[in-house]
Design a protein around this motif. Sequence first.
Motif, PDB file in Angstrom:
ATOM      1  N   VAL A 111      35.989  77.910  85.462  1.00  0.00           N
ATOM      2  CA  VAL A 111      36.525  78.524  86.678  1.00  0.00           C
ATOM      3  C   VAL A 111      38.015  78.208  86.781  1.00  0.00           C
ATOM      4  N   GLU A 112      38.831  79.235  86.701  1.00  0.00           N
ATOM      5  CA  GLU A 112      40.278  79.090  86.829  1.00  0.00           C
ATOM      6  C   GLU A 112      40.686  79.457  88.252  1.00  0.00           C
ATOM      7  N   SER A 113      41.237  78.487  88.976  1.00  0.00           N
ATOM      8  CA  SER A 113      41.523  78.686  90.390  1.00  0.00           C
ATOM      9  C   SER A 113      42.924  79.195  90.690  1.00  0.00           C
ATOM     10  N   SER A 114      43.782  79.252  89.702  1.00  0.00           N
ATOM     11  CA  SER A 114      45.187  79.610  89.944  1.00  0.00           C
ATOM     12  C   SER A 114      45.347  80.956  90.631  1.00  0.00           C
TER      13      SER A 114
ATOM     14  N   TYR B  61      39.493  83.027  96.307  1.00  0.00           N
ATOM     15  CA  TYR B  61      38.895  81.858  96.942  1.00  0.00           C
ATOM     16  C   TYR B  61      38.743  80.776  95.872  1.00  0.00           C
ATOM     17  N   PRO B  62      39.799  80.005  95.646  1.00  0.00           N
ATOM     18  CA  PRO B  62      39.795  79.022  94.562  1.00  0.00           C
ATOM     19  C   PRO B  62      38.913  77.819  94.878  1.00  0.00           C
ATOM     20  N   LEU B  63      38.545  77.094  93.839  1.00  0.00           N
ATOM     21  CA  LEU B  63      37.940  75.797  94.060  1.00  0.00           C
ATOM     22  C   LEU B  63      39.027  74.890  94.624  1.00  0.00           C
ATOM     23  N   LEU B  64      38.627  73.945  95.468  1.00  0.00           N
ATOM     24  CA  LEU B  64      39.588  73.030  96.077  1.00  0.00           C
ATOM     25  C   LEU B  64      39.151  71.588  95.885  1.00  0.00           C
TER      26      LEU B  64
ATOM     27  N   GLU C  52      39.781  87.666  91.394  1.00  0.00           N
ATOM     28  CA  GLU C  52      41.183  87.299  91.234  1.00  0.00           C
ATOM     29  C   GLU C  52      42.095  88.128  92.127  1.00  0.00           C
ATOM     30  N   GLN C  53      43.245  87.564  92.430  1.00  0.00           N
ATOM     31  CA  GLN C  53      44.270  88.233  93.213  1.00  0.00           C
ATOM     32  C   GLN C  53      45.566  88.277  92.401  1.00  0.00           C
TER      33      GLN C  53
END
Length: 203
Positions: free
Chosen positions: A40-43, A47-50, A96-97
């Motif tokens: 999981v790439e949050s960049s 809704y990214p992992l935190l 993704e955004q």
Amino acid sequence: MKKIIAILLTSVMLFVVPVFASKQNAELPFFEVRLNGTSVESSNRQYPLLVYKGITYVPMTYHDCRYLGITTDWDSETSTLTVQKGDVSCAYRAQEQNDPNSSQCIVTECDFNIVVNGKRIDNSKEEYPLLLFRQITYFPLTWRFAVEEFGWEYYYDSQSGLSINSGNQYIHTLSLPHFTGNAATDGEYYYYIGDKDGKSVVY
């Protein structure tokens, strides 16, 4: 007149201070996170992992929850969020955004009622409370919730990062040579839609 203004300002401050006090700082994971084998790439995730207080948090979107085998239900009359381990599944979606996320994020502790597997949670007393970010509830991946409540396989070390395996069946994303389109697996066979004599055929 000045006395009235002073009273009004004091009243406004009493309402404003608690709102700001509930906001906390979180950050994007600096380590790799794999959910059901998917990195999981949050960049650039909407809704990214935190990470909050050293604990990874997962967004409870419709697809993320079902990918991990859990369901959620919101009761607007009682302001209650119910989280339940269930027999559900969904393919992974990165959502993704275009704009990258900041490494630091402002989150808010949830102040509504929370029930997990039939147990009421007092979020105000939790060391790692449920959080809100971009109007989405975030759930802490602590041992207590991930393993004891949801029965997931949980592993972390400084080299390979965090790995969560929920154990439920889910659709895998495949990359097949010389093939573009959708494919699925039942764990033993792979199925995809191809073409034969101008007709679509499942192989």
